[in-house]
Design an enzyme around this catalytic site. Structure first.
Site, PDB file in Angstrom:
ATOM      1  N   LYS A 200       9.819 -10.312  -2.895  1.00  0.00           N
ATOM      2  CA  LYS A 200       8.359 -10.254  -2.822  1.00  0.00           C
ATOM      3  C   LYS A 200       7.347 -10.572  -4.331  1.00  0.00           C
ATOM      4  O   LYS A 200       6.463 -11.273  -4.313  1.00  0.00           O
ATOM      5  CB  LYS A 200       8.092  -8.787  -2.718  1.00  0.00           C
ATOM      6  CG  LYS A 200       6.594  -8.275  -2.651  1.00  0.00           C
ATOM      7  CD  LYS A 200       5.591  -9.079  -1.672  1.00  0.00           C
ATOM      8  CE  LYS A 200       4.213  -8.569  -2.078  1.00  0.00           C
ATOM      9  NZ  LYS A 200       3.380  -9.374  -1.084  1.00  0.00           N
ATOM     10  N   CYS A 254      -3.047  -8.658  -5.424  1.00  0.00           N
ATOM     11  CA  CYS A 254      -1.405  -8.746  -5.650  1.00  0.00           C
ATOM     12  C   CYS A 254      -1.052  -9.868  -6.799  1.00  0.00           C
ATOM     13  O   CYS A 254      -0.515  -9.233  -7.722  1.00  0.00           O
ATOM     14  CB  CYS A 254      -1.028  -9.100  -4.202  1.00  0.00           C
ATOM     15  SG  CYS A 254      -1.614  -8.242  -2.900  1.00  0.00           S
TER      16      CYS A 254
END
Ligand code: SAJ
Length: 385
Positions: A200, A254
């Site tokens: 991720k 993010c």
């Protein structure tokens, strides 16, 4: 489908996750402690940039219960954020807040899933913590199943992207994979939790590094008086070159933070750290280019056609400009101005200089007028039509 799923955190990922499981026929409870957000969701006022999310809500709203406190369940899915502090330290408060709540409700044989971005090794630490806190020892299952959905296309990506499932043991991975197979059409890849955590992070850091390259090129080209967009277009004709797009900087909740999830814990992240510095510098570079006294800012959200202003480069540009300029701001997606003066498009067009920070599609109708003005255009909005 007799299991009851409790989704914790009704944000950008938790809410659509809850809806997708409700559509698949599960009994779903969505937990959100922010009562304002809860009532907005319950009223059906969602994100205007996600029409398919709103459509899905209308289809399944009777199958989902929205509450502010955790309930008993068979499966718990944690969709709370992992932000970083001012000092760039990963803030695990929300995650452990959710884990503490689960510890009160979890029963033997239940499955816990973490969708949030985590530092490598954290799922295992959560397992040890929850084992002790719940007193269930190893009699429950836990997997990290990170989300990869792209804001502005959430539902499509949540259903069709591949999904990495990293359990703390094989049984946890299998149970989580089986669960997601009920809502996902993309490939489901089974691995361990350390690998899913790092995968991720690597996806977002890959993008950060590539954007940094494009942003550094834009600064170099400025100094060499060469058109960076033409250079990138020509270089990208090569079959193995795919340079990203320069911009006013990298924002969102993010990509600008995921580098710290690795670099805080491991030595040798030189390229990753440098890329962050380049992307952090880009908004300041743009602010320094301004010559006019009265500056109009078009777009302050972190990316086009979205209302989210988290870590938006516009914030840094405006803060820098406010030291010795008058700053006017226009953004149809948000009322945020980061200290600038809210303005309409006419007032912006009257400014000495205009920066198209976030090139929303709504601004396309002003392209001809903007072309006649003194414009700083980091994404080549005016050249791309
Ligand atoms: N940007 C550029 N140049 C580019 C592409 C993007 O400057 O060529 C900028 C954007 O303007 C924005 C920032 O980067 O400020 C990030 O935007 P984004 O559209 O690349 O990504 P996010 O933050 O909206 O979503 C990302 C996605 N990650 C990847 O594409 C690898 C999404 O799939 C993730 O689910 C999401 O982060 C997340 O939650 O981690």
């Amino acid at each position: 489908m007799n299991e009851k799923i409790v989704v914790i955190g009704m944000g950008y990922i938790g809410f659509p996750t809850a809806l997708l499981f409700a559509k698949a026929g599960y009994k779903v409870v969505g937990v959100e402690k922010d009562l304002g957000k809860l009532s907005t969701i319950a009223k059906g006022n969602h994100y205007k940039e996600e029409p398919s999310l709103n459509k899905l809500f209308n289809e399944v709203k009777d199958n989902i219960k929205l509450v502010s406190k955790i309930e008993d369940g068979d499966i718990f899915i944690v969709c709370v954020q992992t932000p970083i502090t001012e000092d760039k330290i990963v803030d695990m408060t929300y995650i452990y807040g959710a884990v503490d709540a689960i510890a009160e409700k979890i029963k033997q044989g239940n499955l816990v899933i973490i969708e949030a971005t985590l530092p490598v090794g954290e799922t295992k630490r959560i397992f040890d913590y929850l084992s002790k806190k719940s007193m269930l020892h190893d009699k429950f299952y836990l997997a990290h199943c990170p989300e990869t959905a792209f804001p502005t296309d959430l539902i499509n990506e949540m259903v069709n992207n591949s999904k990495v499932i990293g359990g703390i043991n094989e049984k946890s991975t299998k149970l989580a994979a089986e669960l997601y197979s009920k809502i996902i059409k993309g490939e489901i890849i089974e691995t361990n939790s350390n690998t899913s955590e790092l995968t991720k992070l690597v996806e977002n850091i890959y993008r950060d590094i590539n954007i940094a390259f494009a942003n550094e090129l834009s600064i170099i080209c400025d100094k060499l008086n060469v058109n960076v967009f033409e250079v990138i277009k020509l270089a990208n004709l090569h079959p193995r070159v795919k340079i990203h797009n320069p911009s006013a900087g990298v924002g969102g909740s993010c990509i600008p933070i995921d580098a710290y999830f690795i670099s805080n814990y491991v030595d040798g992240c030189d390229l990753i750290t440098m890329a962050r510095e380049v992307n952090n510098y880009k908004p300041l570079y743009i602010a320094k280019k301004v010559k006019g006294r009265k500056v109009g800012i078009l777009g302050v959200t972190y990316k086009p056609n979205i209302g989210d202003t988290r870590m938006a480069p516009a914030k840094i540009i405006i803060k820098e400009l406010l030291k010795d300029h008058i700053v006017l701001v226009h953004d149809p997606y948000t009322s945020e101005t980061f200290g600038g003066e809210k303005a309409d498009i006419k007032q912006i067009l009257d400014c000495d200089e205009i920066i198209i920070v976030t090139p929303h599609n709504d601004f396309k109708k002003y392209i001809e007028e903007l072309k006649k003005k003194h414009v700083i255009d980091p994404t080549n909005f005016l050249g791309s039509d």
